[in-house]
Design a protein around this motif. Structure first.
Motif, short mmCIF file in Angstrom:
data_model
loop_
_atom_site.label_atom_id
_atom_site.label_comp_id
_atom_site.label_asym_id
_atom_site.label_seq_id
_atom_site.Cartn_x
_atom_site.Cartn_y
_atom_site.Cartn_z
N HIS A 29 0.83 -1.21 0.00
CA HIS A 29 0.00 0.00 0.00
C HIS A 29 0.86 1.25 0.00
O HIS A 29 1.80 1.35 0.79
CB HIS A 29 -0.90 0.04 1.25
CG HIS A 29 -1.91 -1.05 1.32
ND1 HIS A 29 -3.17 -0.94 0.80
CD2 HIS A 29 -1.84 -2.30 1.85
CE1 HIS A 29 -3.84 -2.08 1.00
NE2 HIS A 29 -3.05 -2.91 1.63
N GLN A 30 0.49 2.21 -0.84
CA GLN A 30 1.12 3.52 -0.71
C GLN A 30 0.10 4.62 -0.99
O GLN A 30 -0.77 4.47 -1.85
CB GLN A 30 2.33 3.65 -1.64
CG GLN A 30 2.00 3.70 -3.12
CD GLN A 30 3.25 3.83 -3.96
OE1 GLN A 30 3.92 2.84 -4.22
NE2 GLN A 30 3.57 5.04 -4.40
N ILE A 31 0.19 5.69 -0.20
CA ILE A 31 -0.67 6.84 -0.47
C ILE A 31 0.10 7.74 -1.42
O ILE A 31 1.14 8.30 -1.07
CB ILE A 31 -1.05 7.58 0.83
CG1 ILE A 31 -1.83 6.64 1.76
CG2 ILE A 31 -1.90 8.81 0.51
CD1 ILE A 31 -2.15 7.20 3.12
N ALA A 32 -0.40 7.83 -2.65
CA ALA A 32 0.33 8.51 -3.72
C ALA A 32 -0.05 9.98 -3.83
O ALA A 32 0.72 10.79 -4.35
CB ALA A 32 0.07 7.80 -5.04
N ALA A 33 -1.26 10.34 -3.37
CA ALA A 33 -1.71 11.72 -3.53
C ALA A 33 -2.78 12.08 -2.50
O ALA A 33 -3.51 11.22 -2.02
CB ALA A 33 -2.26 11.95 -4.93
N ILE A 34 -2.84 13.37 -2.18
CA ILE A 34 -3.89 13.91 -1.31
C ILE A 34 -4.54 15.10 -2.01
O ILE A 34 -3.85 15.95 -2.56
CB ILE A 34 -3.33 14.33 0.08
CG1 ILE A 34 -4.35 15.15 0.90
CG2 ILE A 34 -2.04 15.13 -0.03
CD1 ILE A 34 -5.41 14.38 1.59
N SER A 57 -7.68 20.51 -5.73
CA SER A 57 -9.07 20.27 -6.16
C SER A 57 -9.27 18.76 -6.34
O SER A 57 -8.30 18.03 -6.59
CB SER A 57 -9.37 20.98 -7.47
OG SER A 57 -8.75 20.30 -8.56
N TYR A 58 -10.50 18.32 -6.22
CA TYR A 58 -10.82 16.90 -6.39
C TYR A 58 -10.69 16.50 -7.86
O TYR A 58 -10.33 15.37 -8.17
CB TYR A 58 -12.23 16.60 -5.89
CG TYR A 58 -12.49 17.01 -4.45
CD1 TYR A 58 -11.46 17.04 -3.51
CD2 TYR A 58 -13.77 17.38 -4.01
CE1 TYR A 58 -11.69 17.42 -2.19
CE2 TYR A 58 -14.01 17.75 -2.69
CZ TYR A 58 -12.96 17.77 -1.80
OH TYR A 58 -13.21 18.14 -0.50
N LEU A 61 -7.28 15.21 -8.82
CA LEU A 61 -7.06 13.83 -8.37
C LEU A 61 -7.78 12.85 -9.31
O LEU A 61 -7.24 11.80 -9.66
CB LEU A 61 -7.55 13.64 -6.93
CG LEU A 61 -7.43 12.23 -6.33
CD1 LEU A 61 -5.98 11.76 -6.28
CD2 LEU A 61 -8.04 12.18 -4.92
N ALA A 62 -8.98 13.21 -9.72
CA ALA A 62 -9.76 12.35 -10.62
C ALA A 62 -9.04 12.15 -11.96
O ALA A 62 -9.22 11.12 -12.62
CB ALA A 62 -11.14 12.96 -10.85
N ARG A 63 -8.22 13.13 -12.35
CA ARG A 63 -7.50 13.05 -13.63
C ARG A 63 -6.14 12.35 -13.53
O ARG A 63 -5.51 12.07 -14.55
CB ARG A 63 -7.29 14.46 -14.22
CG ARG A 63 -8.56 15.11 -14.75
CD ARG A 63 -8.24 16.32 -15.61
NE ARG A 63 -7.61 17.40 -14.87
CZ ARG A 63 -8.28 18.41 -14.29
NH1 ARG A 63 -9.60 18.46 -14.39
NH2 ARG A 63 -7.64 19.35 -13.64
N HIS A 79 -20.71 13.12 -0.42
CA HIS A 79 -20.37 11.81 -0.98
C HIS A 79 -20.94 11.58 -2.38
O HIS A 79 -20.27 11.06 -3.26
CB HIS A 79 -20.83 10.68 -0.05
CG HIS A 79 -19.97 10.54 1.16
ND1 HIS A 79 -20.21 9.59 2.15
CD2 HIS A 79 -18.86 11.21 1.58
CE1 HIS A 79 -19.30 9.70 3.10
NE2 HIS A 79 -18.48 10.68 2.78
N TRP A 80 -22.20 11.95 -2.55
CA TRP A 80 -22.89 11.71 -3.82
C TRP A 80 -22.21 12.48 -4.95
O TRP A 80 -21.79 11.89 -5.95
CB TRP A 80 -24.36 12.12 -3.67
CG TRP A 80 -25.16 12.01 -4.93
CD1 TRP A 80 -25.60 10.87 -5.54
CD2 TRP A 80 -25.66 13.11 -5.72
NE1 TRP A 80 -26.33 11.17 -6.67
CE2 TRP A 80 -26.38 12.55 -6.80
CE3 TRP A 80 -25.56 14.50 -5.62
CZ2 TRP A 80 -26.99 13.33 -7.77
CZ3 TRP A 80 -26.17 15.27 -6.58
CH2 TRP A 80 -26.88 14.70 -7.64
N ARG A 81 -22.05 13.78 -4.76
CA ARG A 81 -21.47 14.64 -5.80
C ARG A 81 -20.03 14.25 -6.10
O ARG A 81 -19.66 14.04 -7.26
CB ARG A 81 -21.56 16.11 -5.36
CG ARG A 81 -21.12 17.10 -6.42
CD ARG A 81 -21.20 18.54 -5.89
NE ARG A 81 -20.25 18.81 -4.81
CZ ARG A 81 -18.95 19.05 -5.02
NH1 ARG A 81 -18.45 19.05 -6.24
NH2 ARG A 81 -18.14 19.30 -3.99
N VAL A 82 -19.21 14.14 -5.06
CA VAL A 82 -17.79 13.86 -5.25
C VAL A 82 -17.58 12.40 -5.68
O VAL A 82 -16.72 12.10 -6.51
CB VAL A 82 -16.99 14.19 -3.96
CG1 VAL A 82 -15.51 13.93 -4.16
CG2 VAL A 82 -17.21 15.64 -3.56
#
Length: 334
Positions: A29-34, A57-58, A61-63, A79-82
């Motif tokens: 496991h690695q956390i690659a981005a926040i 921005s979210y 991250l999505a990209r 939760h729904w929107r994001v």
């Protein structure tokens, strides 16, 4: 290859999730981005947790093509929107509980995951704990005979916390902690829909539920009793009573380390955290992270421990409870 996580939200639960990750092998496991809406906050978080990439921005991250799965740790009103943003971008998602504000929103998320052929799981971390795995094994072996009654209690004084009491922030006992009691019942009864639900509760002036008691009846004369409150402290345990004995999950039942089966007590200790935690037993978040990794390695699109059908049923039950006690959110009118 390590599973590369992207964290969405730089709040308290994301902090605990990051600390829990440090108890797992770095090669897995690695956390690659926040990502946070505040770039400064994300930068601070990344510094504390040694995370290489920071997004303000979210959408960024999505990209990011180098992320295997997104952990959604934002407020549940978002939760729904994001969640839809990441699912439509083709990202696998582990979404914090409660999944969304109502069953319509949850069904939207599930539909988007199926349409985009990605993994989706509601982060009911309890289901991934060794104690819960043992409970499922005992039930499969009929260790306490036929189950007749399941009781689950969760009370935690939280009236001083804005997100617990304000309607705009999705407050109330049900969505925050009642969800744990209800999911436990559904786990014991294998995701079966109750034949009847009777709920009674008291509301805060803000219009959210302060304390609720729920009685559910299932097929074959089986019952469940749940009580949850953000005003009082309960023992926070869960008991399964059968024709040949009982199984007791000692408090905190939502992240348990002690199981008592017919008076025989077993401990399942958690690893120690490397940094202070915000919530009880949070290094146990490691179990859901590993569950996600195993699902992804097998090419699964949902977790057998917390199937999407369970999440839909859970939210439908919560919708019905809210209807009976009189809690309406803005999201219900959309």
């Amino acid at each position: 290859m390590a599973t590369r996580w992207g964290l969405c939200g730089a709040g308290k639960i994301s902090h605990d999730f990051s600390v829990a990750m440090k108890t797992l092998p770095a090669e897995d496991h690695q956390i690659a981005a926040i990502a946070s809406r505040s770039r400064e906050r994300a930068k601070e978080f990344a510094k504390n947790h040694s995370i290489p990439k920071v997004y303000g921005s979210y959408e960024e991250l999505a990209r990011d093509p180098n992320i295997d799965v997104v952990y959604l740790g934002v407020l549940h009103t978002e939760h729904w929107r994001v969640g839809l943003l990441f699912l439509k971008a083709g990202k696998n998602v582990l979404c914090e509980k409660p999944f969304a504000m109502n069953s319509r929103q949850v069904k939207d998320l599930v539909e988007a995951a199926k349409k985009n052929n990605v993994f989706l799981m509601e982060a009911i971390w309890s289901r991934c704990f060794p104690v819960h795995a043992e409970v499922r094994k005992l039930l499969a072996e009929e260790a306490v005979g036929e189950v007749k009654l399941v009781k689950a209690y969760f009370g935690s004084p939280q009236l001083h916390i804005p997100r617990s009491v304000e309607k705009e922030l999705g407050g109330g006992a049900l969505l925050d902690i009642g969800v744990y009691c209800l999911q436990f019942v559904l786990m014991v009864f294998n995701g079966e829909s109750p034949e009847s639900i009777q709920a009674s509760g008291v509301l805060l002036d803000s219009g959210v539920d302060e304390s609720v008691v729920v009685v559910m009846k299932f097929s074959r004369k089986r019952m469940a009793l749940c009580a949850f409150s953000i005003a009082a402290r309960f023992q926070n345990d869960a008991v399964i009573s059968g024709t040949k004995g009982s199984i007791k999950v000692l408090g905190p039942m939502h992240c348990p380390t002690t199981l008592v089966v017919n008076d025989k007590r077993t401990e399942y200790p958690l690893p120690e955290p490397c940094l202070p935690l915000n919530f009880t037993n949070s290094t146990g978040l490691r179990y859901e992270a590993e569950e996600v990794r195993q699902c992804l390695l097998k090419g699964l699109k949902e977790s057998p421990r917390m199937p999407l059908a369970d999440s839909i049923l859970l939210t439908e039950i919560m919708d019905e409870i809210r209807k009976q006690v009189g809690v309406v959110f803005n999201q219900d009118k959309q």
